[in-house]
Design a protein around this motif. Structure first.
Motif, PDB file in Angstrom:
ATOM      1  N   ALA B  25      53.705 -83.384  30.391  1.00 10.14           N
ATOM      2  CA  ALA B  25      52.887 -82.191  30.244  1.00 10.14           C
ATOM      3  C   ALA B  25      52.792 -81.437  31.567  1.00 10.14           C
ATOM      4  N   ARG B  26      53.059 -82.140  32.649  1.00  6.21           N
ATOM      5  CA  ARG B  26      52.980 -81.493  33.959  1.00  6.21           C
ATOM      6  C   ARG B  26      54.117 -81.984  34.829  1.00  6.21           C
ATOM      7  N   GLY B  27      54.357 -81.252  35.912  1.00  4.50           N
ATOM      8  CA  GLY B  27      55.375 -81.692  36.845  1.00  4.50           C
ATOM      9  C   GLY B  27      55.152 -81.058  38.197  1.00  4.50           C
ATOM     10  N   PRO B  28      56.038 -81.352  39.155  1.00  6.02           N
ATOM     11  CA  PRO B  28      55.903 -80.731  40.474  1.00  6.02           C
ATOM     12  C   PRO B  28      55.962 -79.203  40.356  1.00  6.02           C
ATOM     13  N   ALA B  29      55.277 -78.529  41.232  1.00  4.43           N
ATOM     14  CA  ALA B  29      55.263 -77.067  41.200  1.00  4.43           C
ATOM     15  C   ALA B  29      56.666 -76.542  41.513  1.00  4.43           C
ATOM     16  N   PRO B 176      51.098 -68.695  32.788  1.00  2.00           N
ATOM     17  CA  PRO B 176      50.741 -68.962  31.385  1.00  2.00           C
ATOM     18  C   PRO B 176      50.516 -67.692  30.562  1.00  2.00           C
ATOM     19  N   ALA B 177      49.968 -66.663  31.166  1.00  2.34           N
ATOM     20  CA  ALA B 177      49.689 -65.450  30.391  1.00  2.34           C
ATOM     21  C   ALA B 177      50.984 -64.783  29.957  1.00  2.34           C
ATOM     22  N   ASP B 178      51.998 -64.871  30.826  1.00  4.82           N
ATOM     23  CA  ASP B 178      53.271 -64.232  30.495  1.00  4.82           C
ATOM     24  C   ASP B 178      53.950 -64.900  29.314  1.00  4.82           C
ATOM     25  N   VAL B 179      53.667 -66.181  29.110  1.00  8.94           N
ATOM     26  CA  VAL B 179      54.286 -66.873  27.971  1.00  8.94           C
ATOM     27  C   VAL B 179      53.833 -66.213  26.674  1.00  8.94           C
ATOM     28  N   ALA B 180      52.543 -65.950  26.576  1.00  6.26           N
ATOM     29  CA  ALA B 180      52.026 -65.301  25.371  1.00  6.26           C
ATOM     30  C   ALA B 180      52.600 -63.894  25.229  1.00  6.26           C
ATOM     31  N   GLY B 202      48.434 -81.378  26.262  1.00  7.51           N
ATOM     32  CA  GLY B 202      48.929 -80.600  27.389  1.00  7.51           C
ATOM     33  C   GLY B 202      48.158 -79.298  27.521  1.00  7.51           C
ATOM     34  N   PRO B 203      48.543 -78.477  28.478  1.00  8.07           N
ATOM     35  CA  PRO B 203      47.850 -77.188  28.654  1.00  8.07           C
ATOM     36  C   PRO B 203      48.015 -76.299  27.426  1.00  8.07           C
ATOM     37  N   THR B 204      46.993 -75.497  27.147  1.00 10.28           N
ATOM     38  CA  THR B 204      47.064 -74.599  25.996  1.00 10.28           C
ATOM     39  C   THR B 204      47.407 -73.196  26.469  1.00 10.28           C
ATOM     40  N   ILE B 205      47.900 -72.407  25.530  1.00 11.31           N
ATOM     41  CA  ILE B 205      48.245 -71.009  25.822  1.00 11.31           C
ATOM     42  C   ILE B 205      47.347 -70.149  24.959  1.00 11.31           C
ATOM     43  N   ILE B 211      51.286 -73.876  17.725  1.00  5.29           N
ATOM     44  CA  ILE B 211      51.422 -75.108  16.964  1.00  5.29           C
ATOM     45  C   ILE B 211      51.492 -76.247  17.984  1.00  5.29           C
ATOM     46  N   THR B 212      50.938 -77.379  17.602  1.00  6.34           N
ATOM     47  CA  THR B 212      50.865 -78.505  18.533  1.00  6.34           C
ATOM     48  C   THR B 212      51.895 -79.543  18.140  1.00  6.34           C
ATOM     49  N   LEU B 213      52.645 -80.007  19.105  1.00  5.82           N
ATOM     50  CA  LEU B 213      53.659 -81.014  18.846  1.00  5.82           C
ATOM     51  C   LEU B 213      53.208 -82.340  19.445  1.00  5.82           C
ATOM     52  N   PRO B 214      53.536 -83.472  18.809  1.00  7.08           N
ATOM     53  CA  PRO B 214      53.246 -84.757  19.449  1.00  7.08           C
ATOM     54  C   PRO B 214      54.018 -84.825  20.771  1.00  7.08           C
ATOM     55  N   ALA B 215      53.383 -85.367  21.806  1.00  6.91           N
ATOM     56  CA  ALA B 215      54.023 -85.390  23.136  1.00  6.91           C
ATOM     57  C   ALA B 215      54.987 -86.554  23.253  1.00  6.91           C
ATOM     58  N   ARG B 216      55.960 -86.573  22.317  1.00  9.42           N
ATOM     59  CA  ARG B 216      56.859 -87.716  22.218  1.00  9.42           C
ATOM     60  C   ARG B 216      58.233 -87.192  21.864  1.00  9.42           C
ATOM     61  N   TYR B 217      59.238 -87.652  22.581  1.00 14.02           N
ATOM     62  CA  TYR B 217      60.596 -87.254  22.237  1.00 14.02           C
ATOM     63  C   TYR B 217      60.909 -87.812  20.868  1.00 14.02           C
TER      64      TYR B 217
END
Lengths: 305, 426
Positions: B25-29, B176-180, B202-205, B211-217
């Protein structure tokens, strides 16, 4: 990978050896069965004064080791004969031999065990192409050959002790089976379904009134601990090649084994019925494996687009 | 020997855990990577020819290729054209053409006029996407306008597709705002509804339906996201492609970079680098500080679906969002061992295919029988091969069967033009 299987059978083999010694009637004719092994044991028991139960320990461990060795040899020879790639070092032949040896009484003649393991490996596995190709469990194919050819050697002790092995043997086998599960080699569906099937059908069949003069039957819940039920449930029915790959099919497979076991035991002539049940369900395996869930269609086909 | 016994004992008590690969859900900047002196810009689509020759001055936005008379593949920088060279292809064992562009000292400005993404005409948005060379960001890039064609709904995937990769998450965290905004713009461009797909936990937009996906490959792979969104004709667009589209319209710049997660040999993410398109793999490896030894693998793409590269000269395109360094000792070789019918592949397959049967039929050349098991639904996630007891190359076996079936019968699957041409050409 196969080290895990062998380790899992370790508790079974060891405790089986120890409790066989105390649980079985003594009185097997030493001179007939063992030969050179005989001499060593006589030295240990008579001249060094160790308990005669050491004979049984020796017998069981010796039988088990011999079975494993036969298995590797059988695989190697048949792979040469049939010009297949050499896979004897993967240990599967050793496993087959070991499982068959655990189903044999410790005083089984060495050549009987050899014929059993060779026929199991050859007719049960290698003629079908080896791993992944065989329809029935090779150890049980070997067991069947031995049962039908040398019934006295396979059932060297009376039926009563087949019916009631020492509880520690059962516990040890179950522990070994659970170790297989925790290592990720088996799923618990087949063992649980088998045991549940035995229990349920034993309960149902115990309601059938007994015939006149028939020997007293066990209480239905004791059927779970008789014969090779726990061994077959965890170690033999779970062989992946001859059991289903799909979950629902696995449940039905186990239930079928349990049901057939009780059917044969209650109405047939074999007290030790579970190997027959496993073999029959192995034959039904491809049919059961057709029970698959529907595929999730995520890619539109050309017609749908 | 002791080592093996210890491993066996460890496996005895940990083997029954379900194999669930968590998605990050997160990573290095995001860290910027400098433009290299020369960019190597590969052929964007088959059937095109170079439109520039050695020595030509290049302006940003100028098409470098021509296909059927139309200019495509705009240059992201100002510079001078170098040679047209042959380089290895990222995704196939063949070579491809590329134009070398020596980057000018002074950067050119944004070549196109800024438009308001909320107000511009849909047709001009789509035209701008083509002018700016905006492509998809997963696998071989295809033009985004092409991918959006015929969509009934657009979903912007604001999450990474593979475990261990966090480039999408880092990009979302940046803007994040640009994604929307991007999602709404793309929806307008095609005239359909737009949503965003996020990971559970994870973070919301905000600003657009999610739609929310399970955080699982492999729940964030495009076909499964489309399935989660329901309905036919759902098109999934990666967040990096969506933001490139937004920038093409709102700022007027050409698609010029991708954020790539670099994962080291200890399976740790080293950085999320904003890599200019046209940078060579070797240059990124050096910049990230990876030190591959002989026998190690450098995988372009994520740990599950990426492809190992045999040359550092290969040019990274817009379809790469991760680079994984695999140490030689960690490489697991597939072999020709027989299937033991353990059923682990069947348990793990998200599409519920009978993978063991398809693999066996493909192995023995019985492709028609393999085709009876709906193998065209395979999404190539690679989970089956990763759990296979016998280490069989299951994904390759399924692909073999698909290719053989395509050759003998009409295409079973609806494909965007580029991918169909791709499969037909091989």
């Amino acid at each position: 990978m196969n080290l895990i299987w062998l380790l899992a059978l370790g508790p079974t083999a060891l405790l089986g050896a120890v409790f066989h010694a105390y649980g079985r009637p003594v009185g097997v004719d030493l001179d007939g069965a063992y030969g050179p092994v005989n001499t060593v044991v006589r030295v240990l028991t008579v001249e060094m004064g160790l308990d005669s139960s050491v004979l049984w320990l020796f017998g069981v461990l010796g039988t088990v080791a011999l079975g494993a060795a036969y298995g590797v040899l059988a695989e190697y020879l048949t792979q040469i004969l049939l010009r297949q790639p050499y896979r004897a070092t993967d240990g599967h032949g050793a496993l087959i031999g070991l499982l068959l040896a655990l189903m044999m009484p410790p005083a089984v003649p060495w050549w009987v065990l050899g014929v059993g393991v060779f026929s199991g490996v050859f007719f049960g596995k290698q003629v079908y192409g080896g791993l992944g190709g065989y329809p029935m469990h090779p150890a049980l194919v070997g067991w069947l050959v031995l049962l039908l050819s040398w019934p006295q050697q396979v059932y060297a002790v009376d039926m009563a002790s087949i019916a009631t092995p020492h509880p520690a043997v059962i516990v040890a086998t179950a522990v070994g089976g659970l170790l297989l599960w925790t290592s990720g080699y088996i799923r618990l569906r087949i063992p649980l379904a088998t045991l549940a099937g035995v229990l349920v059908f034993a309960a149902i069949f115990s309601m059938v009134p007994a015939e006149e003069g028939a020997p007293e039957k066990l209480p239905f819940y004791m059927e779970l601990f008789s014969g090779h039920v726990v061994l077959c449930a965890f170690f033999l029915a779970t062989d992946t090649t001859c059991s289903p790959s799909n979950a629902k099919a696995q449940w039905l497979f186990g239930l079928g084994i349990g049901g057939l076991t009780m059917l044969i035991r209650s109405f047939g002539i074999w007290p030790d019925a579970i190997p027959f049940a496993v073999l029959l369900m192995n034959i039904l395996n491809p049919l059961l494996d057709r029970m698959v869930p529907p595929v999730r269609r995520v890619i539109p086909t050309a017609e749908e687009a | 020997m002791l080592h093996e016994i210890i491993h066996v004992l460890q496996d005895t008590f940990t083997g029954f855990k379900k194999s669930g690969f968590a998605l990050e859900a997160r990573g290095p900047a995001v860290e910027a990577m400098d433009l290299p002196a020369t960019l190597c810009l590969p052929l964007p689509t088959s059937g095109a020819a170079a439109a520039v020759s050695h020595g030509d001055a290049i302006a940003p936005g100028q098409p470098l290729w021509k296909r059927a008379g139309v200019g495509i593949g705009p240059s992201p920088v100002a510079g001078t054209a170098g040679d047209v060279i042959i380089i290895p292809d990222l995704r196939a064992s063949k070579s491809t053409t590329a134009v070398l562009v020596k980057v000018a000292e002074v950067a050119g400005g944004a070549p196109f006029e800024a438009m308001d993404p909320g107000a511009a005409e849909p047709a001009s948005i789509l035209k701008r996407l083509d002018q700016a060379g905006v492509t998809t960001d997963d696998g071989r890039p295809i033009a985004l306008s092409e991918a959006l064609r015929g969509a009934s709904c657009v979903i912007v995937l604001a999450a990474d597709r593979e475990p261990g990769v966090s480039s999408a998450a880092a990009v979302v965290a940046e803007r994040p705002a640009d994604v929307a905004r991007a999602a709404r713009m793309l929806g307008r461009a095609v005239g359909v509804g737009a949503k965003v797909a996020v990971l559970a936990g994870g973070p919301t937009i905000s600003g657009v339906d999610a739609i929310t996906l399970p955080a699982r490959y492999p729940e964030s792979l495009d076909p499964l996201v489309a399935l989660a969104a329901g309905g036919k004709g759902v098109v999934v667009v990666g967040v990096q492609a969506a933001l490139a589209a937004l920038d093409a319209v709102a700022v007027g710049k050409v698609q010029d970079s991708r954020v790539i997660t670099v994962i080291d040999a200890h399976r740790r993410p080293v950085a999320n680098l904003r890599v200019p398109l046209g940078t060579r793999l070797g240059e990124v490896v050096t910049r990230a500080g990876l030190e591959p030894q002989t026998g190690d693998k450098l995988v372009a793409g994520g740990p599950m679906r990426g492809l190992a590269q045999y040359s550092g000269d290969v040019a990274l395109d817009a379809g790469v969002t991760a680079i994984v360094h695999v140490a030689a000792a960690d490489i697991v070789e597939s072999g020709d061992d027989p299937c033991v019918m353990c059923g682990k592949c069947v348990e793990v397959c998200p599409i519920r295919l009978q993978v063991q049967l398809i693999g066996r039929f493909a192995e023995f050349g019985r492709f028609e029988r393999a085709g009876d098991y709906e193998l065209e639904q395979c999404i190539k996630c690679g989970l089956c091969a990763s759990v296979c007891t016998a280490r069989r190359p299951l994904v390759q076996l399924i692909e073999l069967a698909m290719k053989q079936l395509d050759a003998t019968r009409p295409a079973a699957v609806a494909q965007p033009d580029e991918a169909a041409a791709e499969r037909g050409a091989k």
